[in-house]
Design an enzyme around this catalytic site. Structure first.
Site, short mmCIF file in Angstrom:
data_model
loop_
_atom_site.label_atom_id
_atom_site.label_comp_id
_atom_site.label_asym_id
_atom_site.label_seq_id
_atom_site.Cartn_x
_atom_site.Cartn_y
_atom_site.Cartn_z
N SER A 141 0.14 3.10 5.90
CA SER A 141 0.29 1.63 5.55
C SER A 141 1.78 1.31 5.81
CB SER A 141 -0.62 1.23 4.31
OG SER A 141 -1.85 1.52 4.37
N CYS A 142 2.65 1.93 5.03
CA CYS A 142 3.92 1.46 4.81
C CYS A 142 5.11 2.51 4.85
CB CYS A 142 3.91 0.57 3.39
SG CYS A 142 4.02 1.87 2.10
N GLY A 143 4.65 3.71 5.16
CA GLY A 143 5.89 4.60 5.55
C GLY A 143 6.28 5.13 4.26
N PHE A 201 0.87 -1.18 -0.15
CA PHE A 201 0.06 0.06 -0.05
C PHE A 201 0.93 1.29 0.05
CE2 PHE A 201 -3.86 -2.34 2.31
CZ PHE A 201 -4.00 -2.96 1.05
N THR A 221 0.07 4.24 0.93
CA THR A 221 -0.16 5.46 2.09
C THR A 221 0.85 5.25 3.26
OG1 THR A 221 -1.75 4.13 3.31
CG2 THR A 221 -2.60 5.49 1.45
#
Length: 301
Positions: A114-116, A109, A111
Site C-alpha cells: 500500500s505505501c512502501g 496503510f 503494508t
C-alpha cells in the site's frame, strides 16, 4: 464470474521441429476494491474467490478484524455500455461502527503493497494492529507432517495443472489436513483468498494451523499470517530478512526451503517436532556466518 484460464495459439519449438498449437494460460485481470463505494485499491489477480480476496486484503490491512465488521460484499457494474457486470469491481460495505480508513493519496496503510513502508515502522505497525497474538499458540507439528505439505499443496492445485502459472496457498491443520486452498497469479492474493475465506466463515483466529505457500516467504505474507492469528508459515523457497524479523518479533514460526525432508526453521523452532518424538528438534537456530546463510547448523537451501 470471470474465467481463470484461456487458450492462446503458440509456436512451440522443440528439438526436432516446430509446431503451432493452443496453450492454456492463467488469466490475470485487475480487480478494484471499494469501501462503501469509495475506491481503495486495485490488485492484479486471477478471477475467482474475489469476495474472499477482498475480505482477506482488508483484514491484512487492519481495516476489519472479524466477519461482523463486514456488512456486505458485492460486485459493481462494470464499464460496459449496457451495464453488464464485469466482475472486476468489488464493493465492501463496512459495519457503521468500523472506522473508515483514509483512502486519500496520503493514506497511511502500513503494508508495503500500500505505501512502501519497511523496517521498524512496519514491524511496530503490525505488532500494534494485530488483533491476536500468535506467540503463545501451543501448535506443535512433526517434521514428517511439514515434509508432506508441499506435495499435498501441489496435488490440490487444479488450475496449475492446466496452466503451470499460478501460485498457491493452503491452510493445514497440525496433522497435515488441508482445510482450504486458493490459487492466484499473485502469492499475496492467494493468501488473502485463504484468509478471507476463513474470515467470512468465522474461523478467526486461526490458532493451531500452518499456512503453506508455493513461493518465497516475504514480509507481507508473514504479516498476513500474523494478522489472521496463524502461528506457522511454511514456504518452499527462501524468506526475506524482514520476513524473519517480523516472524521473530511476532512469535510466528517460519519455515523456509521446505523441499522433501529438508527444511530451514528460521524462527519458532520449538513448534517443530522430531520424527516419532515428543521433543523439539535437537539444536537451536544459530548465528549466521559471514554469508548470512547458516541456520541451525545447516546451509540454507
Amino acid at each position: 464470474m470471470g474465467r481463470v484460464s484461456v487458450r492462446r495459439p503458440v509456436l512451440r519449438v522443440r528439438e526436432g521441429g516446430v509446431s503451432y498449437r493452443p496453450d492454456t494460460l492463467a488469466v490475470e485481470e485487475p480487480m478494484e476494491i471499494r469501501l462503501d463505494g469509495r475506491p481503495l485499491s486495485i490488485t492484479m489477480r486471477t478471477p475467482g474467490d474475489d469476495f474472499d480476496l477482498a475480505a482477506g486484503f482488508l483484514l491484512g490491512e487492519g481495516v476489519v478484524r472479524d466477519s461482523e465488521d463486514i456488512r456486505s460484499i458485492r460486485y459493481c457494474a462494470g464499464a460496459l455500455a449496457d451495464g453488464t457486470n464485469t466482475y472486476n469491481v468489488v464493493d465492501v460495505g463496512l459495519d457503521p461502527a468500523v472506522p473508515a480508513p483514509d483512502v486519500s493519496l496520503e493514506r497511511s496503510f502500513y503494508t508495503t503493497s500500500s505505501c512502501g513502508m519497511c523496517g521498524k515502522a512496519s514491524l511496530d505497525a503490525v505488532r500494534t494492529t494485530a488483533t491476536w497474538s500468535v506467540r503463545e499458540d501451543p501448535l506443535r507439528v512433526g517434521v514428517e507432517v511439514l515434509a508432506a505439505l508441499p506435495e499435498r499443496l501441489r496435488a490440490a492445485q487444479r488450475v496449475f495443472d492446466r496452466t503451470g502459472g499460478l501460485h498457491a496457498a493452503g491452510l493445514f491443520s497440525a496433522e497435515g489436513e488441508l482445510l482450504v486452498l486458493r490459487e492466484d497469479v499473485g502469492r499475496h492474493n492467494a493468501v488473502d483468498k485463504v484468509v478471507g475465506h476463513a474470515l467470512r466463515s468465522g474461523w478467526l483466529p486461526l490458532r493451531g494451523t500452518v499456512l503453506m505457500v508455493s513461493g518465497r516467504a516475504s514480509f507481507e505474507l508473514v504479516q498476513k499470517a500474523v494478522m489472521a492469528g496463524i502461528p506457522m508459515l511454511a514456504a518452499v523457497s527462501a524468506p526475506s530478512s524482514l520476513a524473519v524479523d517480523l516472524a521473530e518479533e511476532s512469535g510466528l514460526s517460519l519455515v523456509g526451503f521446505l523441499r522433501g525432508a529438508s527444511m530451514n526453521v528460521y524462527t519458532g523452532a520449538p513448534r517443530v517436532l522430531a520424527p516419532g518424538e515428543d521433543g523439539v528438534l535437537a539444536g537451536t537456530v544459530g548465528e549466521a556466518d559471514a554469508d548470512g546463510d547458516t541456520v541451525s547448523g545447516h546451509r540454507a537451501g
